[in-house]
Design a protein around this motif. Structure first.
Motif, PDB file in Angstrom:
ATOM      1  N   ALA A 109       0.841  -1.196   0.000  1.00  0.00           N
ATOM      2  CA  ALA A 109       0.000   0.000   0.000  1.00  0.00           C
ATOM      3  C   ALA A 109       0.876   1.247   0.000  1.00  0.00           C
ATOM      4  N   ASN A 110       0.440   2.246  -0.732  1.00  0.00           N
ATOM      5  CA  ASN A 110       1.130   3.533  -0.787  1.00  0.00           C
ATOM      6  C   ASN A 110       0.083   4.614  -0.957  1.00  0.00           C
ATOM      7  N   ALA A 111       0.180   5.651  -0.144  1.00  0.00           N
ATOM      8  CA  ALA A 111      -0.757   6.770  -0.211  1.00  0.00           C
ATOM      9  C   ALA A 111      -0.044   7.996   0.330  1.00  0.00           C
ATOM     10  N   GLY A 112      -0.779   9.065   0.493  1.00  0.00           N
ATOM     11  CA  GLY A 112      -0.172  10.264   1.038  1.00  0.00           C
ATOM     12  C   GLY A 112      -1.179  11.357   1.248  1.00  0.00           C
ATOM     13  N   ILE A 113      -0.701  12.448   1.807  1.00  0.00           N
ATOM     14  CA  ILE A 113      -1.519  13.624   2.073  1.00  0.00           C
ATOM     15  C   ILE A 113      -0.900  14.766   1.288  1.00  0.00           C
ATOM     16  N   GLN A 114      -1.645  15.271   0.328  1.00  0.00           N
ATOM     17  CA  GLN A 114      -1.157  16.351  -0.519  1.00  0.00           C
ATOM     18  C   GLN A 114      -1.245  17.679   0.235  1.00  0.00           C
ATOM     19  N   LEU A 115      -0.266  18.550  -0.003  1.00  0.00           N
ATOM     20  CA  LEU A 115      -0.275  19.872   0.589  1.00  0.00           C
ATOM     21  C   LEU A 115       0.362  20.855  -0.377  1.00  0.00           C
ATOM     22  N   ARG A 116      -0.097  22.091  -0.313  1.00  0.00           N
ATOM     23  CA  ARG A 116       0.357  23.118  -1.259  1.00  0.00           C
ATOM     24  C   ARG A 116       0.302  22.540  -2.673  1.00  0.00           C
ATOM     25  N   THR A 117      -0.882  22.087  -3.017  1.00  0.00           N
ATOM     26  CA  THR A 117      -1.101  21.304  -4.228  1.00  0.00           C
ATOM     27  C   THR A 117      -2.195  21.933  -5.082  1.00  0.00           C
ATOM     28  N   GLU A 118      -2.091  21.752  -6.371  1.00  0.00           N
ATOM     29  CA  GLU A 118      -3.161  22.183  -7.272  1.00  0.00           C
ATOM     30  C   GLU A 118      -3.425  21.084  -8.287  1.00  0.00           C
ATOM     31  N   ARG A 119      -4.639  21.036  -8.784  1.00  0.00           N
ATOM     32  CA  ARG A 119      -4.997  20.044  -9.796  1.00  0.00           C
ATOM     33  C   ARG A 119      -4.363  20.417 -11.132  1.00  0.00           C
ATOM     34  N   ILE A 120      -3.966  19.398 -11.886  1.00  0.00           N
ATOM     35  CA  ILE A 120      -3.469  19.602 -13.243  1.00  0.00           C
ATOM     36  C   ILE A 120      -4.686  19.623 -14.154  1.00  0.00           C
ATOM     37  N   PRO A 121      -4.871  20.696 -14.936  1.00  0.00           N
ATOM     38  CA  PRO A 121      -6.056  20.783 -15.791  1.00  0.00           C
ATOM     39  C   PRO A 121      -6.189  19.589 -16.737  1.00  0.00           C
ATOM     40  N   ASP A 122      -7.418  19.093 -16.883  1.00  0.00           N
ATOM     41  CA  ASP A 122      -7.740  17.991 -17.791  1.00  0.00           C
ATOM     42  C   ASP A 122      -6.926  16.727 -17.511  1.00  0.00           C
ATOM     43  N   ASP A 123      -6.661  16.464 -16.241  1.00  0.00           N
ATOM     44  CA  ASP A 123      -5.873  15.304 -15.850  1.00  0.00           C
ATOM     45  C   ASP A 123      -6.406  14.798 -14.510  1.00  0.00           C
ATOM     46  N   THR A 124      -6.081  13.567 -14.163  1.00  0.00           N
ATOM     47  CA  THR A 124      -6.475  13.029 -12.856  1.00  0.00           C
ATOM     48  C   THR A 124      -5.438  13.343 -11.788  1.00  0.00           C
ATOM     49  N   GLU A 125      -4.281  13.844 -12.175  1.00  0.00           N
ATOM     50  CA  GLU A 125      -3.175  14.100 -11.254  1.00  0.00           C
ATOM     51  C   GLU A 125      -3.227  15.506 -10.658  1.00  0.00           C
ATOM     52  N   VAL A 126      -2.422  15.675  -9.628  1.00  0.00           N
ATOM     53  CA  VAL A 126      -2.212  16.975  -9.001  1.00  0.00           C
ATOM     54  C   VAL A 126      -0.715  17.238  -8.981  1.00  0.00           C
ATOM     55  N   ILE A 127      -0.338  18.477  -8.709  1.00  0.00           N
ATOM     56  CA  ILE A 127       1.064  18.847  -8.622  1.00  0.00           C
ATOM     57  C   ILE A 127       1.290  19.551  -7.295  1.00  0.00           C
ATOM     58  N   GLY A 128       2.295  19.100  -6.569  1.00  0.00           N
ATOM     59  CA  GLY A 128       2.605  19.714  -5.282  1.00  0.00           C
ATOM     60  C   GLY A 128       3.324  18.750  -4.365  1.00  0.00           C
ATOM     61  N   TYR A 129       3.312  19.082  -3.104  1.00  0.00           N
ATOM     62  CA  TYR A 129       4.030  18.299  -2.096  1.00  0.00           C
ATOM     63  C   TYR A 129       3.128  17.220  -1.516  1.00  0.00           C
ATOM     64  N   GLN A 130       3.746  16.122  -1.083  1.00  0.00           N
ATOM     65  CA  GLN A 130       2.998  15.020  -0.485  1.00  0.00           C
ATOM     66  C   GLN A 130       3.716  14.512   0.757  1.00  0.00           C
ATOM     67  N   ALA A 131       2.981  14.449   1.867  1.00  0.00           N
ATOM     68  CA  ALA A 131       3.443  13.744   3.053  1.00  0.00           C
ATOM     69  C   ALA A 131       3.144  12.280   2.788  1.00  0.00           C
ATOM     70  N   ASP A 132       4.176  11.491   2.587  1.00  0.00           N
ATOM     71  CA  ASP A 132       4.020  10.136   2.056  1.00  0.00           C
ATOM     72  C   ASP A 132       3.755   9.104   3.142  1.00  0.00           C
ATOM     73  N   MET A 133       3.141   7.987   2.711  1.00  0.00           N
ATOM     74  CA  MET A 133       2.816   6.870   3.589  1.00  0.00           C
ATOM     75  C   MET A 133       2.993   5.575   2.815  1.00  0.00           C
ATOM     76  N   GLY A 134       3.394   4.536   3.515  1.00  0.00           N
ATOM     77  CA  GLY A 134       3.470   3.211   2.923  1.00  0.00           C
ATOM     78  C   GLY A 134       4.878   2.781   2.594  1.00  0.00           C
ATOM     79  N   GLN A 135       5.087   1.462   2.676  1.00  0.00           N
ATOM     80  CA  GLN A 135       6.366   0.838   2.345  1.00  0.00           C
ATOM     81  C   GLN A 135       7.521   1.599   3.008  1.00  0.00           C
ATOM     82  N   GLN A 136       8.559   1.904   2.260  1.00  0.00           N
ATOM     83  CA  GLN A 136       9.702   2.639   2.813  1.00  0.00           C
ATOM     84  C   GLN A 136       9.513   4.156   2.750  1.00  0.00           C
ATOM     85  N   TYR A 137       8.305   4.608   2.425  1.00  0.00           N
ATOM     86  CA  TYR A 137       8.068   6.031   2.222  1.00  0.00           C
ATOM     87  C   TYR A 137       7.420   6.746   3.412  1.00  0.00           C
TER      88      TYR A 137
END
Length: 163
Positions: free
Chosen positions: A41-69
């Motif tokens: 499992a891998n997930a995270g909490i996005q911060l200081r982030t904005e959505r990328i237009p016409d995409d499912t992704e976002v751009i910004g910082y992530q407080a990461d979770m899972g595995q070695q992250y």
């Protein structure tokens, strides 16, 4: 349990999914509990982030979770790399595998700090051209999986302070 649950253990996700706030915050502190269920499992909490237009992704910082992250600060969809990573032994002592973990995130200007179960894992100051104090100032408190794995990501008790 009163949690927001992203992902599930029966269907893999084809891409990332994000649950975002519509509010913007200059400086903030976000505290919540997180738990990862499932192999790899891998997930995270996005911060200081904005959505990328016409995409499912976002751009910004992530407080990461899972595995070695766990406890890492990752730069999502921009530099696409870990910006700061805690010592693996520190995380091993701090992390409660398969249980609820407290995550605390503080953003003040160019400084981003992360704590996992009360232990600081990141104290990062952006020195490059990617300045978080000029970015979209959002605390996006939930993020689903990185796609592909059968896993769940419950989040609960989110609260923030800031303005």
């Amino acid at each position: 349990e009163g949690a927001i649950v992203a992902g599930n253990l029966t269907d893999s996700l084809k891409h990332n999914y994000f649950l975002c706030t519509t509010e913007r915050y200059d400086h903030f502190e976000l505290r919540l509990q997180v738990k990862l269920v499932g192999e790899n499992a891998n997930a995270g909490i996005q911060l200081r982030t904005e959505r990328i237009p016409d995409d499912t992704e976002v751009i910004g910082y992530q407080a990461d979770m899972g595995q070695q992250y766990w406890g890492c600060l990752y730069d999502e969809s921009r530099r696409k790399r870990i910006l700061q990573q805690p010592d693996a032994e520190l995380v091993k002592k701090t992390l409660k595998e398969g249980e609820w973990n407290d995550y605390r995130i503080r953003c003040e200007g160019k400084r981003i700090q992360l704590w996992l179960n009360g232990v600081q894992t990141v104290d990062y100051v952006e020195a490059g051209r990617h300045r978080p104090d000029r970015a979209d100032r959002r605390a996006d408190p939930q993020r689903a999986s990185s796609g592909g794995e059968l896993s769940e990501y419950p989040y609960q008790g989110a609260c923030h302070r800031g303005g």
